[in-house]
Design an enzyme around this catalytic site. Structure first.
Site, PDB file in Angstrom:
ATOM      1  N   GLY A  45       0.832  -1.195   0.000  1.00 52.18           N
ATOM      2  CA  GLY A  45       0.000   0.000   0.000  1.00 52.18           C
ATOM      3  C   GLY A  45       0.869   1.248   0.000  1.00 52.18           C
ATOM      4  O   GLY A  45       2.071   1.203   0.275  1.00 52.18           O
ATOM      5  N   CYS A  46       0.237   2.372  -0.306  1.00 59.15           N
ATOM      6  CA  CYS A  46       0.990   3.618  -0.421  1.00 59.15           C
ATOM      7  C   CYS A  46       1.518   4.057   0.954  1.00 59.15           C
ATOM      8  O   CYS A  46       2.695   4.388   1.097  1.00 59.15           O
ATOM      9  CB  CYS A  46       0.117   4.696  -1.045  1.00 59.15           C
ATOM     10  SG  CYS A  46      -1.513   4.867  -0.297  1.00 59.15           S
ATOM     11  N   TYR A  47       0.643   4.074   1.963  1.00 55.66           N
ATOM     12  CA  TYR A  47       1.082   4.474   3.303  1.00 55.66           C
ATOM     13  C   TYR A  47       2.183   3.546   3.838  1.00 55.66           C
ATOM     14  O   TYR A  47       3.183   4.020   4.379  1.00 55.66           O
ATOM     15  CB  TYR A  47      -0.093   4.480   4.273  1.00 55.66           C
ATOM     16  CG  TYR A  47      -1.047   5.640   4.152  1.00 55.66           C
ATOM     17  CD1 TYR A  47      -0.594   6.953   4.249  1.00 55.66           C
ATOM     18  CD2 TYR A  47      -2.415   5.441   3.982  1.00 55.66           C
ATOM     19  CE1 TYR A  47      -1.479   8.033   4.173  1.00 55.66           C
ATOM     20  CE2 TYR A  47      -3.301   6.506   3.903  1.00 55.66           C
ATOM     21  CZ  TYR A  47      -2.835   7.803   4.002  1.00 55.66           C
ATOM     22  OH  TYR A  47      -3.710   8.845   3.938  1.00 55.66           O
TER      23      TYR A  47
END
Lengths: 370, 370, 370, 370
Positions: C172-174
């Site tokens: 995921g991006c986070y």
């Protein structure tokens, strides 16, 4: 049609007028709620909505929960009329046609923010708003009759008629900025009638609160584009009032664009001067004279051009005027807050006039800045 | 002036050409640095700047420190010419006038991004750019001579001349978008020559990286306004190329506006058609034919209007065309990235042509989206 | 788990690898299309989408029509496998679970951008992503088996495993920005394990291209807020990798916020130092050593803090490190472009590794600025 | 220090109090002008500015020319005191130190918006605000004496003292949002005192109207970054009030970030709970009780997190509270408009208290939305 000052002096409200809002959940509705909940002359008694009926208004808008303690009601004409002396209709086009007549019949004053009551000629409405629809019973006799008695709610041009009206068809946002830009030119017969070009730019809130891909932040931010070129529905509305100002039918060029900002409309008007000897100062004199009685229109000094931010959150229209002696054109720059002077604020301005109150009552005049 | 395809087929670069950039620290300069540091045909050998000389480029722009390992040098003609075969000048107006002649004399090819070498008639330059200045020695003989040999760097109109040029005066951002919008109309003689109105809108990066109150985020965000009405310096530049296209002097209306976004220019062009029988499809056919050889101009299908974001970060110009049969006007919508096709990208496109390389070499074609 | 450099030297692609993208119409998909259509090692052969099947890609995205000439196909495993050696899955969570196994069985390499293949323990996936769902047949044996063979696609931590993988679950991006911020601290055992707080901020494109009121320009612009406090789904993903780094189970605090910008993630990491004698320079030395082999991570000099714009459009992660001797905490600042290093770019980086190509191949390294 | 309700009931203003503003041209000043020009209890009699003295205020701000008809005066203590009963000082740090004492001596009440009168201990002021300055005569006896009599202008914590004050040192924007977030936790002794982390985010107007490259639209838009990590000047101000709340010295972690928006501050506070049994509802009960008397603080219902836009243009502080049972931390989210509750609005709130007026008088409570 007049902007003379012959009307009786406005008087301050004695006791609160009960008002209802039908369609309180969109951007137009929430502006009405904000303005009317702080207006010294009214009491909000009824908020109605089809989809959100039964919810507390503060559940829709948590940021207003501390200030607005009302539950959204269904759209019930009897209840609305029982609780409200004045009703604002802030609904999609086509719904006020049916809703206004019974409210008028029950004695309510009605201010409609849709296009339903803006056109003197319903055939014009039909050809721009009901393309392809072939309902033989349209328009209903009630709608037709109500429309004949309605007044176009642009106070700077129709102040006296508004003062007498039971039903006001409030102008669109683009027409408001466009007509205030062009009115002195047409009233004074200064420009070639086939030369009018309105290049208009609007913030995104004009598209409303509907969930559309084209209104997403990631689509809008950092982008600028035209839309509805040569076919936007506000064209005939501008043409109707222009034609009344010039006492002859006028066709105009109108091009809207979307600006990556929330609020504001900027209209750049181009027109060819009939008299090539006119200079910028002449035009400013004419504009200042035309709007001397208009508390909400500010003509800016020479060389100052209005920014949409200068009217943000207010009911002001600010206007700059320039003459290009090389091309013999006048260029007029006009800005409003599309949700205020372009929508909710103007409706409240009309209410003030209908009630005999000062035209500025309860309306913000200092821009939200920075 | 020609956009024919008679030129020899482009060949890919054999070995890297050494290029220098004078004025590498502004927004225009940093775009050149980005483009040239990834361009397969060149090697950046010299970055020069007056104020920032002695600093590492990566200290000015930490985000580029990993990619650009050069120290900014003083503006020294001998050193520049010794290290560079091609020189890009990205300086305030007035400085290239003195800098280009000695660089040309030393055998460099020069691409100037200022206004100094855009005008065939220096009297026009003087009256719009040097108002109030009364230097009896201006222009110097060297400047005058260099200017006579310079070519206006708009490849879609002057491709063949650019291919032969030693000195290119790269167009302004507004003129690029305006001229690509209007060129087919004038070349084909389709419109009334006194009817041209360019309503232009630009992102804020066009104002450069100077610290000005008017460019602050808190001033610009959420606001839209016109500026330089009837007196912007890009007007004569547009008129010069329009007049060449029409083979007769033309005066145009040009109005720039500031949009709350970083990049992008959108021009809305209005012109009255000579032949009222032309329809939208006719115009699209003409535009497509005109730009068939132009890799960087995209004429959009009927009813599709360009968004500035669609060209963001690319060297593309996208064009939409519409005819309003009610008013007998053609409305052309044209968008570019002001820092790319409007500035650094176009300069690199000119470099490609001057070098005999493919016109698309090293230039981004896919927009930064979303 | 290793970031050593023992892997064989990368070789450049000989001939184009055929790749397909399933889910090409969202923001993640369009980034993949942009990157892969310019990647020197691949040929895009198949774009698939459920809702948009049958449309030309250029009709969805007119700005890409000149560059991408493909029709969107239905999601058909046989066709995908017949046309593609590598398949990117860019779909809502839950769909790749069924799609990846048959593609693997047909010999495709698969890179999944959803959460389906990120968790070693499917019970963790279930408890955060399938709350309230009680399908007794979940997970299917095929899904379970595929998941056991999958590799977490964060190259800086799992480079060697990715090189051998047939199936990669892209982060995921986070988690990407968070883990790159914290990894050196945990690997070196420098901080109290219960002290990790990730205060994360993301641009709006992270919410995707779905038409939601909360993502409208008029809602997002000018506003900042937290969401998913103490319950965001990226929490267990961060914890899984942190626990592997520390060789012991770790619980972290993770709070995401929405920033009124399109792209970019900024993570502010707080951790308490075990050794109060460490100073900022010590930490920078450790970070630089840790990321010496990582072409896409840039540790900034002392006192320089990364801006999200510095990585916009690139696959870079930029990191700043500061020590507060008053509080004995280390504060790490980490930025990525959520759609690039946080999504599509990282997937392409994984592809490069899987193919034995240079890790930087076909990926932008110069930020889109300004 | 008390927020009890023992104070006498507020009374409405009888006649207008004459107020002056010194430093009326910055963002803080223009907010004061906007608020005070519509405040029912005051009359603006004097606007002073060093650089802009002699100009009409409407020349600085054309958008206010119709509403504010004052010429900016020089900063002359005698004139100010002659024309004003209350003086607002909105100046760079360091100037109010000299200006307040003579104004007090002449009987004026003074509200200072700088840092000069915020610190009980001037050594703290010196070490954070006057680093490297070695003026042996600082502080002057007058300044020291005035500072000893000043009150910290955060009404929710120091309401009674403000009511008696002649000189109020108004809080910084970050401390306001931070202290309102943390106050109930410290007053009730609920958290570990060394665990306080304030991760703060601010709109750009907080940097003022100075022309700086870092505040340009093209630099700020689309970017997010931290600044002043571990060394921002608002840290000791937060620590001073925290220490008073806890009756023991406290050191806090404070990290500011810049958000690409004009207005608004969002603080995310992390603290470790002493009692792991507390749940979210417990905390909400405590917060609601603590702020029951505070008209300008709104504690939001469970699961609702505040957006900066919800307080835009108002004097409200909105607070959300969440407990993470996995980590045993409380997370508090607090938003204000940095120019209103964070600056000018809070100063007017203090004025209301000093005058014995209702605390809400003349202050906007409905957010500017959308």
């Amino acid at each position: 049609m007049s902007n003379s000052a012959a009307a009786p002096r406005p008087s301050h409200p004695k006791e609160a007028v009960r008002v209802g809002i039908v369609g309180a959940s969109g951007y137009g509705g929430v502006q009405l709620v904000r303005l009317l909940s702080e207006h010294p002359g009214v009491q909000m008694t009824y908020l109605a909505g089809q989809d959100s009926a039964g919810k507390r208004y503060g559940d829709l808008y948590p940021q207003l929960a501390h200030a607005v303690d009302l539950v959204i009601q269904p759209v019930d004409v009897d209840q609305i009329a029982a609780s409200s002396e004045v009703v604002f209709l802030s609904l999609p086009n086509g719904l006020a046609a049916d809703l206004a007549p019974p409210l008028l019949a029950k004695g309510c004053k009605v201010l409609d923010l849709s296009a339903d009551y803006r056109f003197r000629n319903l055939a014009t409405y039909q050809s721009w708003y009901r393309m392809g629809k072939t309902d033989p019973h349209w328009p209903s006799p009630d709608y037709r009759q109500a429309n004949e008695g309605s007044v176009y709610g642009l106070p700077e041009l129709y102040r006296e008629a508004i003062a007498q009206a039971q039903l006001v068809g409030c102008p669109g946002c683009y027409p408001t900025a466009s007509l205030l830009a062009v009115a002195p030119l047409l009233r004074q017969g200064l420009v070639e009638l086939d030369s009018l070009i309105f290049d208009a730019k609007s913030g995104v809130s004009g598209a409303g609160r509907a969930a559309k891909v084209g209104s997403l932040f990631a689509e809008v931010d950092g982008s600028f584009a035209a839309y509805g070129v040569a076919q936007h529905r506000h064209t005939p509305e501008i043409e109707q009032a222009c034609s009344e100002l010039a006492h002859t039918p006028i066709t105009v060029q109108f091009t809207p664009h979307l600006v990556p900002m929330v609020r504001g409309i900027h209209v750049t008007l181009y027109a060819t001067l009939r008299d090539p000897g006119l200079v910028g100062e002449d035009l400013l004199t004419i504009y200042n004279a035309f709007y001397r009685q208009s508390a909400w229109v500010r003509v800016l000094p020479r060389g100052i051009y209005p920014q949409t931010k200068w009217v943000s959150g207010t009911n002001n229209c600010m206007i700059g005027v320039e003459v290009d002696s090389r091309t013999n054109r006048v260029i007029v720059l006009s800005v409003i807050d599309n949700l205020m002077k372009g929508q909710a604020g103007q409706a409240v301005q009309c209410l003030n006039i209908m009630m005999g109150w000062p035209e500025t009552l309860g309306l913000p005049r200092l821009a939200f800045y920075p």
